[in-house]
Structure formats: structure tokens, C-alpha cells
Design a protein around this motif. Structure first.
Motif, mmCIF file in Angstrom:
data_model
loop_
_atom_site.group_PDB
_atom_site.id
_atom_site.type_symbol
_atom_site.label_atom_id
_atom_site.label_comp_id
_atom_site.label_asym_id
_atom_site.label_seq_id
_atom_site.Cartn_x
_atom_site.Cartn_y
_atom_site.Cartn_z
ATOM 1 N N ASP A 43 30.172 39.188 42.754
ATOM 2 C CA ASP A 43 29.748 38.196 43.677
ATOM 3 C C ASP A 43 29.592 36.755 43.511
ATOM 4 O OD1 ASP A 43 29.786 40.544 45.541
ATOM 5 O OD2 ASP A 43 27.669 40.783 45.277
ATOM 6 N N LEU A 44 29.087 36.742 42.195
ATOM 7 C CA LEU A 44 28.854 35.039 41.708
ATOM 8 C C LEU A 44 30.272 34.697 41.402
ATOM 9 C CD1 LEU A 44 25.744 35.459 39.588
ATOM 10 C CD2 LEU A 44 25.955 34.822 41.840
ATOM 11 N N LEU A 45 31.201 35.177 40.854
ATOM 12 C CA LEU A 45 32.514 34.571 40.606
ATOM 13 C C LEU A 45 33.238 34.313 42.005
ATOM 14 C CD1 LEU A 45 33.697 37.170 37.673
ATOM 15 C CD2 LEU A 45 33.498 34.554 37.411
ATOM 16 N N ALA A 46 33.065 35.268 43.082
ATOM 17 C CA ALA A 46 33.645 34.983 44.156
ATOM 18 C C ALA A 46 33.089 33.566 44.701
ATOM 19 C CB ALA A 46 33.615 36.088 45.036
ATOM 20 N N GLU A 47 31.491 33.346 44.560
ATOM 21 C CA GLU A 47 31.026 32.283 45.026
ATOM 22 C C GLU A 47 31.738 31.000 44.295
ATOM 23 O OE1 GLU A 47 26.790 31.892 45.639
ATOM 24 O OE2 GLU A 47 26.888 33.849 45.672
ATOM 25 N N GLN A 60 43.302 37.911 42.157
ATOM 26 C CA GLN A 60 43.836 39.002 41.828
ATOM 27 C C GLN A 60 43.097 40.133 40.850
ATOM 28 O OE1 GLN A 60 47.621 37.658 40.372
ATOM 29 N NE2 GLN A 60 48.672 38.241 42.148
ATOM 30 N N THR A 61 42.593 39.493 39.976
ATOM 31 C CA THR A 61 41.618 40.082 38.920
ATOM 32 C C THR A 61 40.454 40.474 39.470
ATOM 33 O OG1 THR A 61 42.647 38.827 37.125
ATOM 34 C CG2 THR A 61 40.363 39.984 36.540
ATOM 35 N N LEU A 62 39.766 39.663 40.314
ATOM 36 C CA LEU A 62 38.687 39.996 41.129
ATOM 37 C C LEU A 62 39.063 41.274 42.057
ATOM 38 C CD1 LEU A 62 36.495 36.902 41.942
ATOM 39 C CD2 LEU A 62 36.286 38.326 40.010
ATOM 40 N N GLU A 67 38.220 46.722 43.459
ATOM 41 C CA GLU A 67 38.634 48.054 43.710
ATOM 42 C C GLU A 67 38.313 49.266 42.879
ATOM 43 O OE1 GLU A 67 42.760 47.165 43.558
ATOM 44 O OE2 GLU A 67 42.939 46.314 45.664
ATOM 45 N N GLN A 68 38.218 48.856 41.788
ATOM 46 C CA GLN A 68 37.879 49.775 40.493
ATOM 47 C C GLN A 68 36.151 50.191 40.903
ATOM 48 O OE1 GLN A 68 38.827 48.976 36.374
ATOM 49 N NE2 GLN A 68 40.755 48.571 36.950
ATOM 50 N N MET A 69 35.364 49.239 41.475
ATOM 51 C CA MET A 69 34.008 49.623 41.678
ATOM 52 C C MET A 69 33.932 50.312 42.945
ATOM 53 S SD MET A 69 31.929 46.406 39.901
ATOM 54 C CE MET A 69 32.939 45.017 40.516
ATOM 55 N N ALA A 75 36.815 43.906 47.805
ATOM 56 C CA ALA A 75 38.314 44.030 47.471
ATOM 57 C C ALA A 75 39.149 43.164 48.617
ATOM 58 C CB ALA A 75 38.647 45.488 47.269
ATOM 59 N N ALA A 76 38.812 43.638 49.787
ATOM 60 C CA ALA A 76 39.497 43.001 50.926
ATOM 61 C C ALA A 76 39.389 41.423 51.077
ATOM 62 C CB ALA A 76 39.024 43.536 52.409
ATOM 63 N N TRP A 77 38.256 40.896 50.484
ATOM 64 C CA TRP A 77 37.811 39.657 50.543
ATOM 65 C C TRP A 77 38.652 38.984 49.590
ATOM 66 C CZ3 TRP A 77 37.015 35.351 53.010
ATOM 67 C CH2 TRP A 77 36.740 34.215 52.460
#
Length: 197
Positions: A43-47, A60-62, A67-69, A75-77
Motif C-alpha cells: 500500500d505504501l509503495l502504491a502511495e 507490474q511488480t506491484l 496477485e500473489q497475496m 492488483a486491479a489498481w
């Protein structure tokens, strides 16, 4: 690659000087990774990716990590952000018609599922509106109700048709021939404004 390694790889793509409004930096992400708090780190990386343009490989990595979690909305975001990195960002303030005035009687998911048609000012050779399809992501809300208002992000099916849009321009949303909502364009970021590699 397992989730911690994926998140570590993504965090290496974030410049150390980047910080969110709450002064979260990549160093905070590393602290959460050290304590196996992977979802918080994601979540912090996405922020951080929202405050500073990052390469396609970051999103892509996020997405793979989410997806793995089994974090479907995250994942959709991240996949949505991959599309925005490639095609640009269009944000608008959307107001839907109330249920008693329109065809939509139920809320819809805000997670990019709905792909309505939009009148963006294009015309067919006969002068009729040439409606263009774009996916719709509602910011900060899981659903959007009839009559609701929210900031949305649009992902055009044919991005090149949308290049003429400007902030302040009014566009209309259609789920059939009738107007389902009206949006005012808030922000346009062309693909060249974002890293793509």
C-alpha cells in the motif's frame, strides 16, 4: 519470485527523496518489509507511485505482488496504473444522473469494471456523436451510486481519440443512448509525461 523479493525490487525503483503527504518514504517501506508486513508495504509503495511517476516495471511488480497475496482490488489498481503509465492519465469529476432520471438503478463497482461510452466531442461522418469507450475507476470509493458524484479516472479503449481533451472540458457518460452522467475533465497527463520503461 516471492512477495518479499518482488516488493524489495519495486522499492528499489522509488527515489529516496520521494515522500507522500504524510512524509512516508521508501525507508518506511523497508521497515515494514523487515517485519513481514507485506500488505502495508504494498500500500505504501502504491502511495509513493501516486506522488511520483515511476516506470511501468514498478506497477507490474506491484500487480504481481498483489496477485500473489490475493489482494484483488490492489492488483486491479496496479494493473490500472500500468495502463495509465502506457496511455496517460485522465481524471474527471463525474456526476451520475439520479435513479429516477436515468436507466441505472443500482450502484456499480468503482474498481475499473464498468466500461461505459463517452461523448468527448467526436462526430461521425453523418454528424452524430461518435461515442468512445473508456473504463472507469472511482477514486477513494468502492462503489458509485446513481446520483453520486466522485473523482474518476478514465482508461480509453482508443487513447489516441482522447488526445484533444483539456481540463475544464465537459464530457458525458452513456450506458445506452441516454446520458448517464456528466463529467468535467480535471487533469490530463500524456503518456510522455510518465516513464514507460
Amino acid at each position: 519470485m516471492d512477495v518479499p523479493k518482488l516488493l524489495e525490487a519495486a522499492s528499489l525503483l522509488v527515489p529516496e527523496a520521494v515522500a507522500t503527504e504524510n512524509d512516508i518514504t521508501v525507508n518506511d517501506v523497508w521497515d515494514y518489509l523487515a517485519h513481514d508486513e507485506w500488505e502495508v508495504a504494498l500500500d505504501l509503495l502504491a502511495e509513493l507511485g501516486d506522488v511520483h511517476p515511476l516506470p511501468l516495471s514498478f506497477w507490474q511488480t506491484l500487480a504481481t505482488s498483489a496477485e500473489q497475496m490475493r489482494l484483488d482490488r490492489s492488483a486491479a489498481w496496479c494493473h490500472w496504473r500500468c495502463s495509465e503509465t502506457r496511455n496517460g492519465v485522465i481524471r474527471a469529476d463525474l456526476t451520475l444522473r439520479p435513479a429516477h432520471e436515468g436507466h441505472r438503478q443500482t450502484p456499480f463497482s468503482g474498481a475499473g469494471v464498468l466500461r461505459p461510452m463517452w461523448d468527448i466531442g467526436e462526430r461521425t461522418p453523418t454528424g452524430e456523436p461518435d461515442l468512445c469507450i473508456a473504463g472507469l475507476w472511482v477514486e477513494f470509493a468502492p462503489v458509485m451510486e446513481p446520483g453520486g458524484q466522485a473523482t474518476v479516472r478514465l482508461a480509453p479503449l482508443s487513447p489516441s481519440k482522447w488526445l484533444h481533451l483539456q481540463p475544464g472540458q465537459v464530457i458525458t457518460m452513456h450506458e445506452d443512448r441516454t446520458v448517464a452522467g456528466t463529467a468535467v475533465v480535471l487533469d490530463i497527463q500524456r503518456p510522455s509525461d510518465s516513464p514507460s520503461a
